[in-house]
Enzyme design. Structure first.
Site, PDB file in Angstrom:
ATOM      1  N   LYS A  32       0.838  -1.212   0.000  1.00  0.00           N
ATOM      2  CA  LYS A  32       0.000   0.000   0.000  1.00  0.00           C
ATOM      3  C   LYS A  32       0.866   1.252   0.000  1.00  0.00           C
ATOM      4  O   LYS A  32       0.659   2.158  -0.806  1.00  0.00           O
ATOM      5  CB  LYS A  32      -0.911   0.018   1.237  1.00  0.00           C
ATOM      6  CG  LYS A  32      -1.567   1.365   1.455  1.00  0.00           C
ATOM      7  CD  LYS A  32      -2.413   1.415   2.712  1.00  0.00           C
ATOM      8  CE  LYS A  32      -1.763   2.015   3.925  1.00  0.00           C
ATOM      9  NZ  LYS A  32      -1.644   3.462   4.010  1.00  0.00           N
ATOM     10  N   ASN A  33       1.840   1.317   0.917  1.00  0.00           N
ATOM     11  CA  ASN A  33       2.558   2.579   1.081  1.00  0.00           C
ATOM     12  C   ASN A  33       3.556   2.862  -0.047  1.00  0.00           C
ATOM     13  O   ASN A  33       4.060   3.982  -0.145  1.00  0.00           O
ATOM     14  CB  ASN A  33       3.223   2.644   2.459  1.00  0.00           C
ATOM     15  CG  ASN A  33       2.175   2.856   3.543  1.00  0.00           C
ATOM     16  OD1 ASN A  33       1.033   3.240   3.252  1.00  0.00           O
ATOM     17  ND2 ASN A  33       2.540   2.593   4.792  1.00  0.00           N
ATOM     18  N   CYS A  61      -5.340   8.436   8.596  1.00  0.00           N
ATOM     19  CA  CYS A  61      -5.632   7.963   9.952  1.00  0.00           C
ATOM     20  C   CYS A  61      -5.306   9.043  10.989  1.00  0.00           C
ATOM     21  O   CYS A  61      -4.285   9.731  10.864  1.00  0.00           O
ATOM     22  CB  CYS A  61      -4.796   6.721  10.267  1.00  0.00           C
ATOM     23  SG  CYS A  61      -5.275   5.278   9.322  1.00  0.00           S
ATOM     24  N   ARG A  80       0.350  14.923  12.487  1.00  0.00           N
ATOM     25  CA  ARG A  80       0.733  14.688  11.092  1.00  0.00           C
ATOM     26  C   ARG A  80       0.975  15.982  10.297  1.00  0.00           C
ATOM     27  O   ARG A  80       0.341  16.223   9.263  1.00  0.00           O
ATOM     28  CB  ARG A  80      -0.291  13.782  10.391  1.00  0.00           C
ATOM     29  CG  ARG A  80      -0.520  12.484  11.150  1.00  0.00           C
ATOM     30  CD  ARG A  80      -1.253  11.453  10.347  1.00  0.00           C
ATOM     31  NE  ARG A  80      -0.359  10.744   9.438  1.00  0.00           N
ATOM     32  CZ  ARG A  80      -0.723   9.693   8.695  1.00  0.00           C
ATOM     33  NH1 ARG A  80      -1.958   9.250   8.754  1.00  0.00           N
ATOM     34  NH2 ARG A  80       0.131   9.105   7.890  1.00  0.00           N
ATOM     35  N   ASP A 101       3.813   0.736  12.230  1.00  0.00           N
ATOM     36  CA  ASP A 101       2.587   0.174  11.644  1.00  0.00           C
ATOM     37  C   ASP A 101       2.317  -1.261  12.123  1.00  0.00           C
ATOM     38  O   ASP A 101       1.230  -1.789  11.901  1.00  0.00           O
ATOM     39  CB  ASP A 101       2.664   0.205  10.113  1.00  0.00           C
ATOM     40  CG  ASP A 101       2.736   1.624   9.575  1.00  0.00           C
ATOM     41  OD1 ASP A 101       2.471   2.567  10.335  1.00  0.00           O
ATOM     42  OD2 ASP A 101       3.069   1.788   8.388  1.00  0.00           O
ATOM     43  N   ARG A 143      -8.941   0.081   3.654  1.00  0.00           N
ATOM     44  CA  ARG A 143      -8.028   1.017   3.001  1.00  0.00           C
ATOM     45  C   ARG A 143      -6.679   0.360   2.748  1.00  0.00           C
ATOM     46  O   ARG A 143      -5.930   0.810   1.869  1.00  0.00           O
ATOM     47  CB  ARG A 143      -7.806   2.246   3.882  1.00  0.00           C
ATOM     48  CG  ARG A 143      -8.972   3.211   3.896  1.00  0.00           C
ATOM     49  CD  ARG A 143      -8.576   4.487   4.587  1.00  0.00           C
ATOM     50  NE  ARG A 143      -7.202   4.813   4.257  1.00  0.00           N
ATOM     51  CZ  ARG A 143      -6.305   5.304   5.108  1.00  0.00           C
ATOM     52  NH1 ARG A 143      -6.638   5.552   6.341  1.00  0.00           N
ATOM     53  NH2 ARG A 143      -5.075   5.558   4.717  1.00  0.00           N
TER      54      ARG A 143
END
Ligand code: EPZ
Length: 417
Positions: free
Chosen positions: A22-23, A116, A121, A304, A396
């Protein structure tokens, strides 16, 4: 609204194949607009973050063709228009369009990204990097306009080895005039994957994967074909699930080196594993030892994976400690683990976990993506039925999670209510 129901305490046997990361994907899709021709990316995961980025491409009039696991992106008729808030707020990684649009058009206009709620952030390091390259940043409420008359290579030191800032600055710098050097760059495998993609297009990036990345600007980026690396966080999540319920569970199509810190911790707490070239086979041990860990930038223990790993520590004998150093708000899963029967207290940035405690199914919430993964892991272990709400967070980032877990023996379903 979607909910997930899991009837736990089942042994899980068989193979789970890991999808594309994903990232990496969420950076590769915006990066693709930098080509003057066409980019084909394969091993793209079918997750909602991918869909959200494709929606942005389409809003920018980029031609997008999807075929099962691959995507062909052609920005020939692209229009550099403002990215609306309804698109940017769907995910954090929408901010990669800032670097990519700035690199290609010397102007980007978009709203603050979503994602999230795991901390404040900020994006100050991204913006400082763009300014160092010669861009002017204007902030109107929630909207950012970043523009430059001329983008010129620069020496940029990151105060923190931020994944997002490293990638965003790379995207802006590939077409700048001259040489950019990013010092204290992040070293995550996703950064190497993005740099390789850009180099396949004709960029001149060296040092990705080390703390100094050098980018020599080029005028043209061409056609390219690229593959997304396996998702190390998805892999780590299923390895943890294997350590909880595996009898045994094989987690396949991975790069074990990318989850080295996790594998060392599992070994330390007494989990049996067979580590192959591209797989790990993992079984639930008789008992687990307690341990302490601190999250850190790569190659340290990934933040994570902190939330799913905490679930495992509820089964360890004695007192374990988990210290979160990357995000201020990444213990939102703890009250829900406690409602399942765990005994965890949080003080400042450290969770103290007393174990072992039997977990019993109840109603819990996926407060963010990896908290959701932790809820799935806990529910698979718990006796009885667990209902998880806010499942959208999980979808997601985990491709076909229900199908993958069902295939190895889990009783799991998603219901629309
Ligand atoms: C990436 O987020 C990942 N997201 C995150 O994964 C992951 O937790 C994180 O890297 C750390 O590994 C994506 O790749 C899309 P950072 P990112 O910039 O890039 C501070 C998941 O679950 N910081 O490395 O946003 C920041 O506040 C997600 O898949 C600044 O202060 O992370 C944080 O404390 C969640 N200013 C630290 O740096 C900035 O300008 C690390 O952030 C940027 C960051």
């Amino acid at each position: 609204m979607k909910i997930m129901e899991i009837c736990g305490a089942k042994e899980l046997t068989g193979t789970i194949r890991i999808s594309g990361a994903k990232n990496a994907t969420v950076a590769l899709i915006p990066a693709a607009i930098l080509t003057d021709e066409e980019a084909t990316i394969c091993n793209i995961p079918e997750i909602t973050d991918t869909e959200a980025l494709c929606d942005i491409l389409e809003a920018l009039n980029v031609d997008v063709k999807r075929a099962s696991e691959s995507i062909i992106i052609n920005p020939e008729n692209m229009q550099n228009i403002e990215i609306e808030e309804k698109f940017s707020k769907k995910l954090r990684a929408s901010y990669y369009f800032m670097g990519a649009l700035l690199g290609k058009y010397k102007k980007a206009s978009m709203y603050f990204p979503g994602g999230c709620s795991i901390g404040a952030r900020p994006i100050d390091l991204h913006l400082k990097g763009f300014e160092a390259l010669g861009a002017k940043v204007t902030n109107e409420g929630n909207k950012y306009i970043v523009e430059a008359e001329d983008l010129k290579g620069a020496n940029i030191y990151l105060d923190f080895a931020s994944v997002g800032a490293t990638i965003n600055i790379m995207l802006a710098a590939v077409r700048a005039r001259g040489t950019t050097v990013i010092d204290n760059a992040a070293k995550e495998p996703e950064i190497v994957n993005v740099a390789t993609f850009l180099n396949n297009m004709g960029a001149k990036i060296t040092g990705a994967g080390t703390s100094t990345i050098k980018i020599v600007g080029v005028d043209h980026l061409g056609k390219c074909f690229h593959e997304v690396i396996p998702d190390r966080i998805e892999a780590g999540t299923y390895i943890i699930i294997g350590a909880l319920c595996g009898k045994p569970l094989k987690v396949d199509n991975i790069i074990p080196e990318h989850v080295d810190a996790l594998l060392s911790k599992l070994d330390e707490i007494g989990v049996d594993m067979e580590i192959g070239a591209d797989y790990v086979v993992v079984s639930k041990p008789e008992k687990y030892k307690a341990t302490s860990l601190k999250t850190a930038v790569y190659p340290g223990f990934a933040t994570d994976l902190q939330q799913p790993f905490t679930v495992l520590l509820t089964q360890s004998n004695g007192k374990s400690k988990v210290t979160e150093t990357i995000w201020e708000n990444r213990f939102m899963h703890i009250p829900y683990l406690n409602s399942l029967g765990a005994d965890i207290s949080v003080k400042n940035q450290t969770a103290t976990i007393m174990g072992p405690h039997k977990l019993v199914g109840t109603e819990v919430v996926a407060t963010d993506l990896r908290a959701g993964a932790a809820m799935v892991a806990a529910a698979l272990l718990a006796e009885g039925k667990t209902t998880i709400t806010n499942v959208e967070h999980i979808l997601r980032g985990y491709e076909h999670i229900v199908e993958k877990l069902t295939e190895v023996g889990a009783k799991i379903e998603i219901k629309e209510i």
